[in-house]
Design an enzyme around this catalytic site. Structure first.
Site, PDB file in Angstrom:
ATOM      1  N   LYS A  69     -61.160  12.565 -19.212  1.00  0.00           N
ATOM      2  CA  LYS A  69     -60.080  13.569 -19.162  1.00  0.00           C
ATOM      3  C   LYS A  69     -58.753  12.902 -18.832  1.00  0.00           C
ATOM      4  CE  LYS A  69     -59.478  16.104 -15.261  1.00  0.00           C
ATOM      5  NZ  LYS A  69     -58.118  16.045 -14.663  1.00  0.00           N
ATOM      6  N   ASN A  70     -58.756  12.091 -17.778  1.00  0.00           N
ATOM      7  CA  ASN A  70     -57.481  11.560 -17.297  1.00  0.00           C
ATOM      8  C   ASN A  70     -56.931  10.434 -18.162  1.00  0.00           C
ATOM      9  OD1 ASN A  70     -57.516  13.444 -15.322  1.00  0.00           O
ATOM     10  ND2 ASN A  70     -58.144  12.069 -13.670  1.00  0.00           N
ATOM     11  N   ARG A 107     -51.873  19.401 -14.263  1.00  0.00           N
ATOM     12  CA  ARG A 107     -50.977  18.401 -13.682  1.00  0.00           C
ATOM     13  C   ARG A 107     -50.367  17.495 -14.761  1.00  0.00           C
ATOM     14  NH1 ARG A 107     -47.999  17.336  -9.242  1.00  0.00           N
ATOM     15  NH2 ARG A 107     -47.579  15.121  -9.180  1.00  0.00           N
ATOM     16  N   CYS A 166     -54.753  20.730  -9.543  1.00  0.00           N
ATOM     17  CA  CYS A 166     -55.469  21.014  -8.300  1.00  0.00           C
ATOM     18  C   CYS A 166     -54.519  20.948  -7.100  1.00  0.00           C
ATOM     19  CB  CYS A 166     -56.595  19.997  -8.111  1.00  0.00           C
ATOM     20  SG  CYS A 166     -57.929  20.182  -9.300  1.00  0.00           S
ATOM     21  N   ARG A 204     -48.022  16.682  -3.602  1.00  0.00           N
ATOM     22  CA  ARG A 204     -47.933  16.157  -4.968  1.00  0.00           C
ATOM     23  C   ARG A 204     -46.496  16.158  -5.524  1.00  0.00           C
ATOM     24  NH1 ARG A 204     -53.176  17.610  -8.562  1.00  0.00           N
ATOM     25  NH2 ARG A 204     -52.844  15.473  -9.249  1.00  0.00           N
ATOM     26  N   PRO A 205     -45.567  15.496  -4.837  1.00  0.00           N
ATOM     27  CA  PRO A 205     -44.183  15.443  -5.345  1.00  0.00           C
ATOM     28  C   PRO A 205     -44.094  14.598  -6.617  1.00  0.00           C
ATOM     29  CG  PRO A 205     -44.444  13.934  -3.514  1.00  0.00           C
ATOM     30  CD  PRO A 205     -45.750  14.662  -3.643  1.00  0.00           C
ATOM     31  N   ILE A 206     -42.948  14.698  -7.317  1.00  0.00           N
ATOM     32  CA  ILE A 206     -42.753  13.851  -8.513  1.00  0.00           C
ATOM     33  C   ILE A 206     -41.483  13.012  -8.357  1.00  0.00           C
ATOM     34  CG2 ILE A 206     -44.080  15.284 -10.108  1.00  0.00           C
ATOM     35  CD1 ILE A 206     -41.358  16.368 -11.147  1.00  0.00           C
ATOM     36  N   LEU A 253     -41.095   9.936  -7.554  1.00  0.00           N
ATOM     37  CA  LEU A 253     -41.176   8.599  -8.151  1.00  0.00           C
ATOM     38  C   LEU A 253     -40.935   8.670  -9.664  1.00  0.00           C
ATOM     39  CD1 LEU A 253     -44.302   7.246  -6.226  1.00  0.00           C
ATOM     40  CD2 LEU A 253     -41.914   6.620  -5.858  1.00  0.00           C
ATOM     41  N   ASP A 292     -60.956  10.868  -6.346  1.00  0.00           N
ATOM     42  CA  ASP A 292     -61.645  11.920  -7.111  1.00  0.00           C
ATOM     43  C   ASP A 292     -63.152  11.917  -6.857  1.00  0.00           C
ATOM     44  OD1 ASP A 292     -59.202  12.567  -8.149  1.00  0.00           O
ATOM     45  OD2 ASP A 292     -59.545  11.688 -10.116  1.00  0.00           O
ATOM     46  N   ILE A 340     -55.159   9.128  -0.158  1.00  0.00           N
ATOM     47  CA  ILE A 340     -54.309   9.441  -1.324  1.00  0.00           C
ATOM     48  C   ILE A 340     -53.680  10.832  -1.222  1.00  0.00           C
ATOM     49  CG2 ILE A 340     -54.208   9.560  -3.858  1.00  0.00           C
ATOM     50  CD1 ILE A 340     -54.950   6.775  -2.833  1.00  0.00           C
ATOM     51  N   ARG A 378     -62.652  22.359 -16.186  1.00  0.00           N
ATOM     52  CA  ARG A 378     -61.414  21.626 -16.468  1.00  0.00           C
ATOM     53  C   ARG A 378     -61.680  20.132 -16.610  1.00  0.00           C
ATOM     54  NH1 ARG A 378     -57.900  22.155 -12.037  1.00  0.00           N
ATOM     55  NH2 ARG A 378     -56.885  20.518 -13.205  1.00  0.00           N
TER      56      ARG A 378
HETATM   57  C1  EPZ Z   1     -53.898  11.282 -11.063  1.00  0.00           C
HETATM   58  O1  EPZ Z   1     -53.053  12.260 -10.465  1.00  0.00           O
HETATM   59  C2  EPZ Z   1     -55.153  12.004 -11.492  1.00  0.00           C
HETATM   60  N1  EPZ Z   1     -54.795  13.069 -12.419  1.00  0.00           N
HETATM   61  C3  EPZ Z   1     -55.872  12.589 -10.295  1.00  0.00           C
HETATM   62  O2  EPZ Z   1     -57.099  13.156 -10.734  1.00  0.00           O
HETATM   63  C4  EPZ Z   1     -56.181  11.464  -9.300  1.00  0.00           C
HETATM   64  O3  EPZ Z   1     -56.732  12.029  -8.145  1.00  0.00           O
HETATM   65  C5  EPZ Z   1     -54.884  10.723  -8.945  1.00  0.00           C
HETATM   66  O4  EPZ Z   1     -54.233  10.244 -10.148  1.00  0.00           O
HETATM   67  C6  EPZ Z   1     -55.113   9.528  -8.036  1.00  0.00           C
HETATM   68  O5  EPZ Z   1     -56.039   8.670  -8.625  1.00  0.00           O
HETATM   69  C7  EPZ Z   1     -54.600  12.797 -13.698  1.00  0.00           C
HETATM   70  O6  EPZ Z   1     -54.687  11.671 -14.152  1.00  0.00           O
HETATM   71  C8  EPZ Z   1     -54.315  13.955 -14.569  1.00  0.00           C
HETATM   72  P1  EPZ Z   1     -50.627  10.002  -8.293  1.00  0.00           P
HETATM   73  P2  EPZ Z   1     -51.521  11.953 -10.178  1.00  0.00           P
HETATM   74  O7  EPZ Z   1     -49.277  10.234  -8.869  1.00  0.00           O
HETATM   75  O8  EPZ Z   1     -50.960  11.161 -11.297  1.00  0.00           O
HETATM   76  C9  EPZ Z   1     -48.048  10.589  -4.289  1.00  0.00           C
HETATM   77  C10 EPZ Z   1     -58.687  14.883 -11.036  1.00  0.00           C
HETATM   78  O9  EPZ Z   1     -59.469  15.478 -10.254  1.00  0.00           O
HETATM   79  N2  EPZ Z   1     -46.876  10.653  -5.157  1.00  0.00           N
HETATM   80  O10 EPZ Z   1     -51.210   8.652  -8.373  1.00  0.00           O
HETATM   81  O11 EPZ Z   1     -50.886  13.220  -9.827  1.00  0.00           O
HETATM   82  C11 EPZ Z   1     -48.890  11.860  -4.405  1.00  0.00           C
HETATM   83  O12 EPZ Z   1     -48.386  12.889  -3.607  1.00  0.00           O
HETATM   84  C12 EPZ Z   1     -57.270  14.595 -10.613  1.00  0.00           C
HETATM   85  O13 EPZ Z   1     -59.028  14.540 -12.173  1.00  0.00           O
HETATM   86  C13 EPZ Z   1     -45.622  10.705  -4.606  1.00  0.00           C
HETATM   87  O14 EPZ Z   1     -45.433  10.695  -3.385  1.00  0.00           O
HETATM   88  O15 EPZ Z   1     -51.672  11.045  -8.888  1.00  0.00           O
HETATM   89  C14 EPZ Z   1     -50.248  11.388  -3.967  1.00  0.00           C
HETATM   90  O16 EPZ Z   1     -50.300  11.403  -2.572  1.00  0.00           O
HETATM   91  C15 EPZ Z   1     -56.923  15.192  -9.321  1.00  0.00           C
HETATM   92  N3  EPZ Z   1     -44.542  10.818  -5.443  1.00  0.00           N
HETATM   93  C16 EPZ Z   1     -50.276   9.948  -4.472  1.00  0.00           C
HETATM   94  O17 EPZ Z   1     -48.917   9.567  -4.715  1.00  0.00           O
HETATM   95  C17 EPZ Z   1     -44.678  10.840  -6.783  1.00  0.00           C
HETATM   96  O18 EPZ Z   1     -43.658  10.930  -7.505  1.00  0.00           O
HETATM   97  C18 EPZ Z   1     -51.106   9.756  -5.740  1.00  0.00           C
HETATM   98  O19 EPZ Z   1     -50.556  10.500  -6.793  1.00  0.00           O
HETATM   99  C19 EPZ Z   1     -45.967  10.775  -7.343  1.00  0.00           C
HETATM  100  C20 EPZ Z   1     -47.058  10.677  -6.508  1.00  0.00           C
END
Ligand code: EPZ
Length: 441
Positions: free
Chosen positions: A22-23, A92, A116, A121-123, A125, A305, A327, A397
């Site tokens: 999926k991811n 997401r 989820c 989960r800020p964006i 970055l 995950d 995480i 999902r």
């Molecule tokens: C991806 O989410 C996956 N989703 C998640 O899988 C997975 O848990 C996660 O990576 C970590 O491995 C998809 O690929 C669709 P991140 P993502 O940005 O990209 C912080 C599942 O069950 N952060 O690596 O959203 C954030 O808050 C899902 O399949 C910032 O602070 O993860 C978190 O604490 C759930 N600022 C950490 O980084 C940002 O701008 C990891 O987030 C972005 C992230």
């Protein structure tokens, strides 16, 4: 609403080909608009999130067709740079369309993504990196407006190896003038999958799988035929299910390296693991011992995950297992539900301490999110009597035909579909006029 029914006690035997990731699929689907091209994408799992990505592509003007697990996308025309809020809220990964639209159209209008509820989960970055590449971005409430007359390459240092931010930067950088280097990039296999897809369309990109990725634009090609790799979290889930229930299963089509950390803990817990090429065999007596301390971390560390799922597998393991979640702030929402089965787990901030119990009793549980729901199914396989998991639509999902796969291995599970909203209701594929043309990749 879906309700899972699980009658515990059966051991699992047999073999199972693991679905596509999926991811890995979702960023590739977003990436299909970066260049005007026709893509044949194989091994896309039939899931709600993949359907949501297809809806966004169709909304943007692409022609998309599907035959079983293959998608045919013609992105010759991208008529819109606007993604409506209801489509953004579906998942997401909708946020990855930001980099893709900026690359293709020079603008993107969207809103904060769904997915989820695992914490804040800020964006930030994503946004600061795209700004460093020349994008002007304004935010009004949950709406985001991005514009870039011309993106330029940049040196980007990620303070955390965010998967989504790395993907967004890679996509935008394909259209940037000059070289973009991502320092501190995410190293997940899904990033490698995205690099492979973009390269197949002519992007000049290297380094995925390491912490430093370099992108130098592209000499775009018009077609590609790409296969999505297998899903390491689904493979982990099936392995944990066998470990907990006992039995012997063979997983095929997998990359052992991708879920090595999960297999390591199952091995420490007493399971036998054998691997050969793309096959992994797991044997378990069903009597496990606590494997020690599990700390989630970015790849190649233990995946967040898989944390709820390994925890579910160890509920009856002899001894104490300590979990540390590094995480997401809110990734223990499954714990209160697992306790209702009789599990002994205490949580303090990022730490969870699990003391194995002799027996679990079936109960009615509520799935809090995708992996939490899968964890409840795994726990239910080892509980006495029947476990019901309500709000189980989350599971669809991320897991394709999960009930059928478990039944084929000998589990006693079935899904009660109540009212609308089941995957089958929602998944009738569109066959737009240009479908036949899009297929000829
Ligand atoms: C991806 O989410 C996956 N989703 C998640 O899988 C997975 O848990 C996660 O990576 C970590 O491995 C998809 O690929 C669709 P991140 P993502 O940005 O990209 C912080 C599942 O069950 N952060 O690596 O959203 C954030 O808050 C899902 O399949 C910032 O602070 O993860 C978190 O604490 C759930 N600022 C950490 O980084 C940002 O701008 C990891 O987030 C972005 C992230």
């Amino acid at each position: 609403m879906d309700i899972w029914h699980i009658r515990g006690g059966n051991r699992l035997f047999g073999s199972c080909r693991v679905q596509g990731s999926k991811n890995a699929s979702l960023p590739v689907l977003a990436a299909s608009i970066v260049f005007p091209a026709r893509s044949r994408i194989r091994n896309v799992p039939r899931l709600r999130d993949a359907d949501a990505a297809v809806s966004i592509l169709s909304h943007l003007g692409c022609s998309v067709g599907r035959e079983e697990n293959e998608l045919y996308i013609d992105s010759g025309l991208v008529a819109d740079a606007d993604i409506p809020r209801e489509l953004m809220a579906e998942m997401r990964s909708s946020v990855i369309f930001m980099g893709a639209l900026l690359a293709r159209c020079g603008e993107a209008r969207l809103s904060l993504p769904g997915g989820c509820q695992l914490g804040k989960r800020p964006i930030d970055l994503h946004l600061s990196a795209l700004r460093a590449m020349g994008a002007e971005i304004s935010e009004e409430g949950s709406d985001i407006f991005c514009r870039a007359a011309k993106l330029h390459g940049a040196e980007i240092d990620l303070r955390f190896p965010s998967v989504g931010a790395t993907e967004n930067i890679m996509l935008a950088a394909c259209a940037a003038e000059g070289r973009t280097t991502i320092h501190g990039a995410a190293r997940e296999p899904e990033i490698v999958a995205l690099q492979n897809y973009l390269s197949s369309l002519g992007a000049h990109i290297s380094g995925a799988g390491s912490g430093r990725i370099v992108i130098c634009g592209a000499s775009a090609r018009e077609t590609t035929d790409y296969t999505v790799p297998s899903d390491r979290i689904v493979a982990s889930t099936l392995a944990c299910a066998c470990a907990a229930a006992g039995g012997r299963i063979i997983l095929s089509g997998v990359n052992y390296e991708h879920f090595l950390t999960v297999l390591h803990f199952l091995n420490e817990a007493g399971c036998d693991i054998i691997h050969f090429n793309d096959i992994v065999e797991i044997s378990s007596s069903g009597v496990l011992r606590a494997p020690g301390s599990v700390i989630t971390a970015p790849y190649p560390g233990f995946p967040t995950d898989a944390q709820p799922i390994l925890m579910a597998a160890l509920l009856r393991a002899q001894g104490t297992t300590q979990f540390t979640e590094t995480i997401f702030e809110n990734r223990y929402r499954h714990v209160s539900e697992l306790r209702r089965l009789g599990a002994d787990i205490s949580v303090d901030g990022t730490q969870a301490v699990l003391r194995g119990v002799k027996e679990l009793r079936g109960e009615t549980l509520t799935a809090p999110d995708l992996r939490g729901g899968a964890a409840m199914v795994v726990a239910g396989l080892t509980a006495r009597g029947e476990t019901r998991v309500v709000d189980a639509g989350h599971i669809a999902r991320g897991y394709e035909s999960f009930d059928d796969r478990l039944c084929a291995l000998g589990a006693d599970v079935w899904i009660e579909h109540k009212g609308k909203g089941t995957y089958e209701d929602a998944s009738q594929p569109d066959q737009p006029a240009a479908f036949q043309q899009a297929r000829r990749v």
